[in-house]
Motif scaffolding. Structure first.
Motif, PDB file in Angstrom:
ATOM      1  N   LEU A  71       0.802  -1.054   0.386  1.00  0.00           N
ATOM      2  CA  LEU A  71      -0.421   0.151  -0.147  1.00  0.00           C
ATOM      3  C   LEU A  71       1.400   1.278  -0.093  1.00  0.00           C
ATOM      4  O   LEU A  71       0.758   1.671  -0.418  1.00  0.00           O
ATOM      5  CB  LEU A  71      -0.645  -0.252   0.715  1.00  0.00           C
ATOM      6  N   ALA A  72       1.996   1.546   1.182  1.00  0.00           N
ATOM      7  CA  ALA A  72       2.802   1.913   0.634  1.00  0.00           C
ATOM      8  C   ALA A  72       3.746   2.648  -0.309  1.00  0.00           C
ATOM      9  O   ALA A  72       3.951   3.636  -1.251  1.00  0.00           O
ATOM     10  CB  ALA A  72       3.915   2.593   1.914  1.00  0.00           C
ATOM     11  N   GLU A  73       3.718   1.617  -1.585  1.00  0.00           N
ATOM     12  CA  GLU A  73       5.016   1.928  -2.403  1.00  0.00           C
ATOM     13  C   GLU A  73       2.944   2.433  -4.035  1.00  0.00           C
ATOM     14  O   GLU A  73       4.080   3.341  -4.395  1.00  0.00           O
ATOM     15  CB  GLU A  73       4.898   0.442  -3.101  1.00  0.00           C
ATOM     16  N   ILE A  74       2.063   1.980  -3.447  1.00  0.00           N
ATOM     17  CA  ILE A  74       0.807   2.426  -4.082  1.00  0.00           C
ATOM     18  C   ILE A  74       1.169   3.040  -4.301  1.00  0.00           C
ATOM     19  O   ILE A  74       0.751   4.896  -4.688  1.00  0.00           O
ATOM     20  CB  ILE A  74      -0.601   1.633  -4.164  1.00  0.00           C
ATOM     21  N   SER A  75       0.939   4.069  -3.305  1.00  0.00           N
ATOM     22  CA  SER A  75       0.658   5.405  -2.350  1.00  0.00           C
ATOM     23  C   SER A  75       1.674   6.349  -3.284  1.00  0.00           C
ATOM     24  O   SER A  75       1.676   7.573  -3.461  1.00  0.00           O
ATOM     25  CB  SER A  75       0.724   5.096  -1.144  1.00  0.00           C
ATOM     26  N   ASN A  76       3.393   6.578  -2.450  1.00  0.00           N
ATOM     27  CA  ASN A  76       4.816   6.669  -3.076  1.00  0.00           C
ATOM     28  C   ASN A  76       3.869   7.325  -4.308  1.00  0.00           C
ATOM     29  O   ASN A  76       4.758   8.042  -5.412  1.00  0.00           O
ATOM     30  CB  ASN A  76       5.411   6.281  -3.091  1.00  0.00           C
ATOM     31  N   SER A  77       4.272   5.736  -5.469  1.00  0.00           N
ATOM     32  CA  SER A  77       3.932   6.281  -6.555  1.00  0.00           C
ATOM     33  C   SER A  77       2.924   7.068  -7.256  1.00  0.00           C
ATOM     34  O   SER A  77       2.990   8.261  -7.793  1.00  0.00           O
ATOM     35  CB  SER A  77       3.181   4.799  -7.527  1.00  0.00           C
ATOM     36  N   ILE A  78       1.451   7.094  -6.177  1.00  0.00           N
ATOM     37  CA  ILE A  78       0.591   7.741  -6.845  1.00  0.00           C
ATOM     38  C   ILE A  78       1.147  10.073  -6.624  1.00  0.00           C
ATOM     39  O   ILE A  78       0.642  10.409  -7.435  1.00  0.00           O
ATOM     40  CB  ILE A  78      -0.741   8.008  -5.757  1.00  0.00           C
ATOM     41  N   VAL A  79       1.988   9.858  -5.192  1.00  0.00           N
ATOM     42  CA  VAL A  79       1.815  10.866  -4.530  1.00  0.00           C
ATOM     43  C   VAL A  79       2.749  11.635  -5.493  1.00  0.00           C
ATOM     44  O   VAL A  79       3.226  12.616  -5.757  1.00  0.00           O
ATOM     45  CB  VAL A  79       2.436  10.893  -2.600  1.00  0.00           C
ATOM     46  N   HIS A  80       3.817  10.625  -6.200  1.00  0.00           N
ATOM     47  CA  HIS A  80       5.055  11.370  -7.447  1.00  0.00           C
ATOM     48  C   HIS A  80       3.877  11.951  -8.664  1.00  0.00           C
ATOM     49  O   HIS A  80       4.805  12.699  -9.336  1.00  0.00           O
ATOM     50  CB  HIS A  80       6.033  10.360  -7.379  1.00  0.00           C
ATOM     51  N   ASP A  81       3.265  11.053  -8.858  1.00  0.00           N
ATOM     52  CA  ASP A  81       2.344  11.630 -10.120  1.00  0.00           C
ATOM     53  C   ASP A  81       1.874  12.781  -9.964  1.00  0.00           C
ATOM     54  O   ASP A  81       2.295  13.804 -10.688  1.00  0.00           O
ATOM     55  CB  ASP A  81       2.111   9.908 -10.842  1.00  0.00           C
ATOM     56  N   VAL A  82       0.807  13.291  -8.718  1.00  0.00           N
ATOM     57  CA  VAL A  82       0.060  14.531  -8.099  1.00  0.00           C
ATOM     58  C   VAL A  82       1.480  15.610  -8.080  1.00  0.00           C
ATOM     59  O   VAL A  82       1.188  16.469  -8.419  1.00  0.00           O
ATOM     60  CB  VAL A  82      -0.357  13.462  -7.299  1.00  0.00           C
ATOM     61  N   ALA A  83       2.330  15.395  -7.553  1.00  0.00           N
ATOM     62  CA  ALA A  83       3.428  15.372  -7.214  1.00  0.00           C
ATOM     63  C   ALA A  83       3.663  16.805  -8.373  1.00  0.00           C
ATOM     64  O   ALA A  83       4.379  17.706  -8.389  1.00  0.00           O
ATOM     65  CB  ALA A  83       4.535  15.802  -6.146  1.00  0.00           C
ATOM     66  N   LEU A 116      -7.464   3.933  -0.509  1.00  0.00           N
ATOM     67  CA  LEU A 116      -5.868   4.380   0.284  1.00  0.00           C
ATOM     68  C   LEU A 116      -6.587   4.974   1.546  1.00  0.00           C
ATOM     69  O   LEU A 116      -6.458   5.181   2.473  1.00  0.00           O
ATOM     70  CB  LEU A 116      -5.207   5.032  -0.194  1.00  0.00           C
ATOM     71  N   LEU A 117      -8.031   6.114   0.875  1.00  0.00           N
ATOM     72  CA  LEU A 117      -8.084   6.176   2.397  1.00  0.00           C
ATOM     73  C   LEU A 117      -9.190   5.267   2.904  1.00  0.00           C
ATOM     74  O   LEU A 117      -9.065   5.336   4.324  1.00  0.00           O
ATOM     75  CB  LEU A 117      -9.626   7.660   1.916  1.00  0.00           C
ATOM     76  N   GLN A 118      -9.198   4.282   1.976  1.00  0.00           N
ATOM     77  CA  GLN A 118     -10.775   3.737   2.633  1.00  0.00           C
ATOM     78  C   GLN A 118      -9.345   2.224   3.302  1.00  0.00           C
ATOM     79  O   GLN A 118     -10.063   2.272   4.569  1.00  0.00           O
ATOM     80  CB  GLN A 118     -10.895   2.183   1.570  1.00  0.00           C
ATOM     81  N   ALA A 119      -8.651   2.825   3.690  1.00  0.00           N
ATOM     82  CA  ALA A 119      -7.585   1.228   4.203  1.00  0.00           C
ATOM     83  C   ALA A 119      -7.526   2.235   5.665  1.00  0.00           C
ATOM     84  O   ALA A 119      -6.775   1.576   6.462  1.00  0.00           O
ATOM     85  CB  ALA A 119      -6.513   1.315   3.549  1.00  0.00           C
ATOM     86  N   HIS A 120      -7.451   3.193   5.514  1.00  0.00           N
ATOM     87  CA  HIS A 120      -7.495   4.276   7.513  1.00  0.00           C
ATOM     88  C   HIS A 120      -5.999   3.525   7.462  1.00  0.00           C
ATOM     89  O   HIS A 120      -6.101   3.960   8.785  1.00  0.00           O
ATOM     90  CB  HIS A 120      -8.513   3.451   8.645  1.00  0.00           C
ATOM     91  N   MET A 121      -5.046   3.935   6.432  1.00  0.00           N
ATOM     92  CA  MET A 121      -3.871   4.055   6.816  1.00  0.00           C
ATOM     93  C   MET A 121      -2.709   5.254   7.609  1.00  0.00           C
ATOM     94  O   MET A 121      -3.343   6.282   7.113  1.00  0.00           O
ATOM     95  CB  MET A 121      -2.876   3.206   5.643  1.00  0.00           C
ATOM     96  N   PRO A 122      -2.870   4.813   8.511  1.00  0.00           N
ATOM     97  CA  PRO A 122      -1.646   6.073   8.953  1.00  0.00           C
ATOM     98  C   PRO A 122      -0.847   7.174   7.481  1.00  0.00           C
ATOM     99  O   PRO A 122      -0.053   5.937   7.442  1.00  0.00           O
ATOM    100  CB  PRO A 122      -0.779   5.915  10.936  1.00  0.00           C
ATOM    101  N   ARG A 123      -0.974   8.265   8.083  1.00  0.00           N
ATOM    102  CA  ARG A 123      -0.428   9.627   7.112  1.00  0.00           C
ATOM    103  C   ARG A 123       0.957   8.979   7.211  1.00  0.00           C
ATOM    104  O   ARG A 123       1.925   8.295   5.830  1.00  0.00           O
ATOM    105  CB  ARG A 123      -0.962  10.985   7.812  1.00  0.00           C
ATOM    106  N   ASP A 124       2.146   8.887   8.346  1.00  0.00           N
ATOM    107  CA  ASP A 124       3.453   8.409   8.279  1.00  0.00           C
ATOM    108  C   ASP A 124       3.678   6.639   7.327  1.00  0.00           C
ATOM    109  O   ASP A 124       4.712   7.066   6.630  1.00  0.00           O
ATOM    110  CB  ASP A 124       3.962   8.633   9.343  1.00  0.00           C
ATOM    111  N   SER A 125       3.254   6.156   7.973  1.00  0.00           N
ATOM    112  CA  SER A 125       2.915   5.055   7.243  1.00  0.00           C
ATOM    113  C   SER A 125       2.663   4.757   5.694  1.00  0.00           C
ATOM    114  O   SER A 125       3.357   3.921   5.275  1.00  0.00           O
ATOM    115  CB  SER A 125       1.951   3.819   7.009  1.00  0.00           C
ATOM    116  N   LEU A 126       1.637   6.125   4.876  1.00  0.00           N
ATOM    117  CA  LEU A 126       2.224   6.220   3.009  1.00  0.00           C
ATOM    118  C   LEU A 126       2.978   6.874   3.219  1.00  0.00           C
ATOM    119  O   LEU A 126       3.764   6.815   2.062  1.00  0.00           O
ATOM    120  CB  LEU A 126       0.625   7.161   3.043  1.00  0.00           C
ATOM    121  N   VAL A 127       3.366   7.954   3.375  1.00  0.00           N
ATOM    122  CA  VAL A 127       3.980   8.834   3.483  1.00  0.00           C
ATOM    123  C   VAL A 127       5.452   9.470   3.561  1.00  0.00           C
ATOM    124  O   VAL A 127       6.424  10.169   2.874  1.00  0.00           O
ATOM    125  CB  VAL A 127       3.360  10.119   2.479  1.00  0.00           C
ATOM    126  N   GLY A 128       5.253   8.603   4.567  1.00  0.00           N
ATOM    127  CA  GLY A 128       6.589   9.246   5.440  1.00  0.00           C
ATOM    128  C   GLY A 128       6.604  10.419   6.642  1.00  0.00           C
ATOM    129  O   GLY A 128       5.576  11.477   6.266  1.00  0.00           O
TER     130      GLY A 128
END
Length: 216
Positions: A71-83, A116-128
Motif C-alpha cells: 500500500l505504501a508503494e502504491i501511495s508513493n507512486s501516486i503521490v509522485h505523479d500528483v506532485a 488508500l483512504l478506505q484502508a485507514h492507514m496512518p499518514r506516516d506509513s504511506l508517505v513518510g
C-alpha cells in the motif's frame, strides 16, 4: 575470456531477477487493489493476496515484509505523479490554474486514492514523516517549512473530504474555492523560490488574477 563469459551470465541473471521482481510487485499491487474493492483492507490475508496475484508466498516475502508495504508503494507512486502538478510554476501568478491542475490529476487517480483512504492507514506509513511537498519544493528556513506543512495539511484534508463525498463539486468549483482560501500561500511559496521569468511582470500577474475573478 572465461571470466568475461561468467560476468556476462551473472549480469543477465541479475537483470532477469530484477525483471521478475518487478512483475511480481506489479501483480501483487494489482491483486491488492482488486481485493480492497471486495473487502476491508484489514481483512485481507497474505495467503489470499498471493493466491489472487498468482505468486508464491516466498515471492511475496522476497519483495515485501507485509501488505502495508504494498500500500505504501502504491501511495508513493501516486503521490509522485500528483506532485508533478505541485511543481507547476503557474502557482506563482495563477493560483486558480495551479489548484485546477492538482484537482484534475487527483480526479484522474480517484480510484486508488479512494482505496488508500478506505484502508485507514496512518499518514506516516504511506508517505513518510514531514512534508510531502518539501520533497519537491525545498524549504530553506523554518518559516518556509511550516508554511508548506500548513498548506499541505489544509489541502490534503480538502482533497480527502472531496473524494469521500464522491467528488460532487466540480474541479472548477474546488479550484476556485482553494484559490480564494489558499491562493496567497501558493503565490508566496513560488515567489520565494524563484524570480519571475522574462515577461512575467506584476502586470502579467494582475491579468491572471483578473481571469480568476472573471471565473467567479
Amino acid at each position: 575470456m572465461k571470466n568475461q563469459a561468467e560476468s556476462k551470465r551473472n549480469e543477465n541473471l541479475r537483470l532477469s531477477n530484477q525483471e521478475s521482481n518487478r512483475l511480481t510487485r506489479e501483480c501483487l499491487q494489482t491483486a491488492l487493489i482488486y481485493l480492497m474493492n471486495e473487502k476491508p483492507f484489514e481483512q485481507i490475508h497474505i495467503s489470499e493476496l498471493a493466491r489472487r496475484s498468482g505468486v508464491s508466498r516466498t515471492a511475496f516475502y522476497r519483495n515485501y515484509t507485509c501488505k502495508e508495504d504494498i500500500l505504501a508503494e502504491i501511495s508513493n507512486s501516486i503521490v509522485h505523479d500528483v506532485a508533478v502538478s505541485f511543481l507547476d510554476e503557474c502557482g506563482r501568478y495563477d493560483s486558480y490554474g495551479w489548484f485546477y491542475n492538482c484537482f484534475s490529476k487527483v480526479k484522474t487517480n480517484a480510484e486508488p486514492f479512494r482505496l488508500l483512504l478506505q484502508a485507514h492507514m496512518p499518514r506516516d506509513s504511506l508517505v513518510g514523516t514531514g512534508s510531502v511537498l518539501e520533497k519537491w519544493i525545498p524549504a530553506d528556513t523554518p518559516a518556509a517549512h511550516y508554511r508548506l506543512l500548513a498548506l499541505e495539511g489544509a489541502f490534503i484534508n480538502i482533497l480527502a473530504d472531496w473524494l469521500r463525498g464522491g467528488m460532487k463539486d466540480s474541479v472548477e468549483d474546488m479550484a476556485r474555492l482553494c484559490a480564494d482560501q489558499l491562493g496567497h500561500t501558493i503565490r508566496d511559496i513560488f515567489t520565494s523560490l524563484t524570480p519571475p521569468k522574462n515577461g512575467e511582470t506584476a502586470t502579467h500577474k494582475t491579468q491572471r488574477e483578473e481571469q480568476h475573478e472573471n471565473r467567479r
